[in-house]
Design an enzyme around this catalytic site. Structure first.
Site, PDB file in Angstrom:
ATOM      1  N   TYR A 101       0.980  -0.938  -0.016  1.00 58.26           N
ATOM      2  CA  TYR A 101       0.001   0.023  -0.235  1.00 58.26           C
ATOM      3  C   TYR A 101       0.853   1.450  -0.103  1.00 58.26           C
ATOM      4  CZ  TYR A 101      -4.404  -2.396   0.946  1.00 58.26           C
ATOM      5  OH  TYR A 101      -5.411  -3.180   0.864  1.00 58.26           O
TER       6      TYR A 101
ATOM      7  N   LYS B 298       4.398 -14.633   4.206  1.00 56.22           N
ATOM      8  CA  LYS B 298       4.771 -15.612   3.166  1.00 56.22           C
ATOM      9  C   LYS B 298       6.310 -15.317   3.048  1.00 56.22           C
ATOM     10  CE  LYS B 298       3.064 -18.018  -0.434  1.00 56.22           C
ATOM     11  NZ  LYS B 298       2.472 -19.108  -0.105  1.00 56.22           N
TER      12      LYS B 298
ATOM     13  N   ASP C 158      -1.558 -18.243   3.064  1.00 50.63           N
ATOM     14  CA  ASP C 158      -2.432 -19.420   2.133  1.00 50.63           C
ATOM     15  C   ASP C 158      -2.728 -20.297   3.061  1.00 50.63           C
ATOM     16  OD1 ASP C 158       0.490 -19.913   1.946  1.00 50.63           O
ATOM     17  OD2 ASP C 158       0.387 -20.888   0.378  1.00 50.63           O
TER      18      ASP C 158
ATOM     19  N   ASP D 168      -5.913  -6.925   5.177  1.00 45.76           N
ATOM     20  CA  ASP D 168      -7.213  -6.306   4.231  1.00 45.76           C
ATOM     21  C   ASP D 168      -7.967  -7.416   3.605  1.00 45.76           C
ATOM     22  OD1 ASP D 168      -8.788  -4.185   3.524  1.00 45.76           O
ATOM     23  OD2 ASP D 168      -8.051  -3.970   1.665  1.00 45.76           O
TER      24      ASP D 168
END
Ligand code: NAD
Length: 345
Positions: A125, A172, A206, A230
């Site tokens: 962002y 991740k 994930d 988000d």
């Protein structure tokens, strides 16, 4: 008694409808609030050519607190997100989104009682996008040690203050070894000071998505970077019955802005059927922040009574035939009953 000055930002789309409902509920608690209505989002952009005029930022800095409705951000072009700018300009580094199963609206995923703590100022962002050659665009993910330590510290402090027992860092780092690796390392470093009080672990984002839909009760406080936070917020809202039920707050060192997870919902805007509960629960979080824990508890209990006992008042997203107004009215009746002491729960 002096009143709390609170900037009121109805936003656009369903914003004015749900913010209006939340305002009425806060007023029903008796909490003394002097509202300072201001414009932000599409309305402000059309009037002033700026979706986030400078005087809005100044007023929030002055008051320290705002209750904000959603604002529309054009997709793939147009003005930059006023929401992202607001959070950056005011240093609202922590986005807190509690997601809890609502009585009467239990879903097949099982009991959910999560708190999402999302870093609000960086990651993808950061808005650093470049077309480096025709047909080639780079988007830079910014992760800093300062912001990662700050949000991890916030998550552990939040867990301690609210009697939560576990913080799970979401990442991740198997692929983004440096960026997500740094975020995870900061969370681990911060966890050391809370050993024996708050359990710490981590999960790949994930894998988390799958684990949340199979058994959300295994998680407590989730600590995430901006984009993951988000996405996981919307997923978590889906676990409890949709975006209309999930509140949120943005905290900085000097200011706090309370807003629901959901957006401006242009598909239902102006129809009077938007679910105001997420906004009302965000307003309850605001009452707590302002020091009125009694109003906070009363609003939350009133919402739960209505979802459990008054299915007729619920909006269509919850399977009811009610309207924004009828749902807010039913909640206000409960808030007033508790205020007068005629409910003992
Ligand atoms: P959205 O959250 O507005 O809507 C997604 C779906 O959920 C829609 O079907 C909508 O009708 C439904 N929904 C959302 N809130 C609801 C409510 N209170 N009651 C009943 N149904 C509700 O997401 P979107 O459609 O992807 O985004 C619309 C706009 O909102 C976009 O411009 C986006 O940028 C903006 N947005 C703003 C914020 C914010 O201001 N904080 C947050 C998210 C999205």
């Amino acid at each position: 008694m002096s009143k709390h000055r609170v900037v009121l930002l109805p936003g656009d789309g369903i914003g004015p409808e749900v913010v209006g409902a939340a305002r009425r509920v806060v007023e029903a608690t008796g909490l003394g609030v002097e509202w300072v209505p201001m414009e932000m989002g599409v309305v402000a952009f059309e009037k002033y050519g700026d979706a986030l005029p400078g005087d809005v930022l100044e007023e929030i800095r002055r008051c320290g607190v705002a209750l904000k409705g959603p604002t529309t951000t054009p997709i793939g072009g147009g003005h930059a997100s006023a929401n992202v700018r607001l959070r950056k300009e005011l240093g609202l580094f922590a986005n807190v989104r509690p997601v809890k199963t609502v009585p009467g609206l239990e879903r097949p995923y099982g009991a959910t009682d999560l708190v999402i703590v999302r870093e609000n100022t960086e990651s993808l962002y950061a808005g650093l996008e470049n077309e480096v050659a025709p047909g080639v665009v780079t988007s830079i993910k910014v992760i800093t040690e300062v912001a990662s330590r700050r949000i991890a510290h916030f998550a552990f402090e939040y867990a301690t203050k609210w009697g939560r027992h576990r913080v799970t860092a979401v990442h991740k780092a198997n692929i983004m070894k440096k960026a997500d690796g740094l975020f995870l390392a900061c969370a681990r470093a911060e966890a050391v000071a809370y050993e024996g009080r708050v359990h710490f672990d981590d999960v790949l984002v994930d894998a988390l998505a799958m684990k949340l839909v199979t058994n959300p009760s295994q998680y407590d406080v989730l600590l995430l970077e901006n984009l993951y936070g988000d996405i996981v917020s919307d997923l978590a809202a889906g676990l409890i019955g949709g975006l209309g039920l999930a509140p949120g707050a943005n905290y900085g060192l000097d200011c706090a802005v309370f807003e629901a997870i959901h957006g401006s919902a242009p598909d239902i805007a102006g129809k009077g059927i938007a679910n105001p509960i997420a906004m009302i629960l965000s307003a309850a979080m605001m009452c707590h922040h302002l020091g009125d824990t009694d109003a906070y508890v009363r609003i939350r209990k009133s919402v739960r009574t209505v979802t459990r006992d008054h299915p007729d008042a619920l909006t269509p997203d919850l399977g009811g035939k009610g309207t924004t107004r009828s749902l807010a009215d039913a909640i206000i009746v409960e808030v007033e009953r508790r205020r007068s002491g005629s409910v003992d729960d």
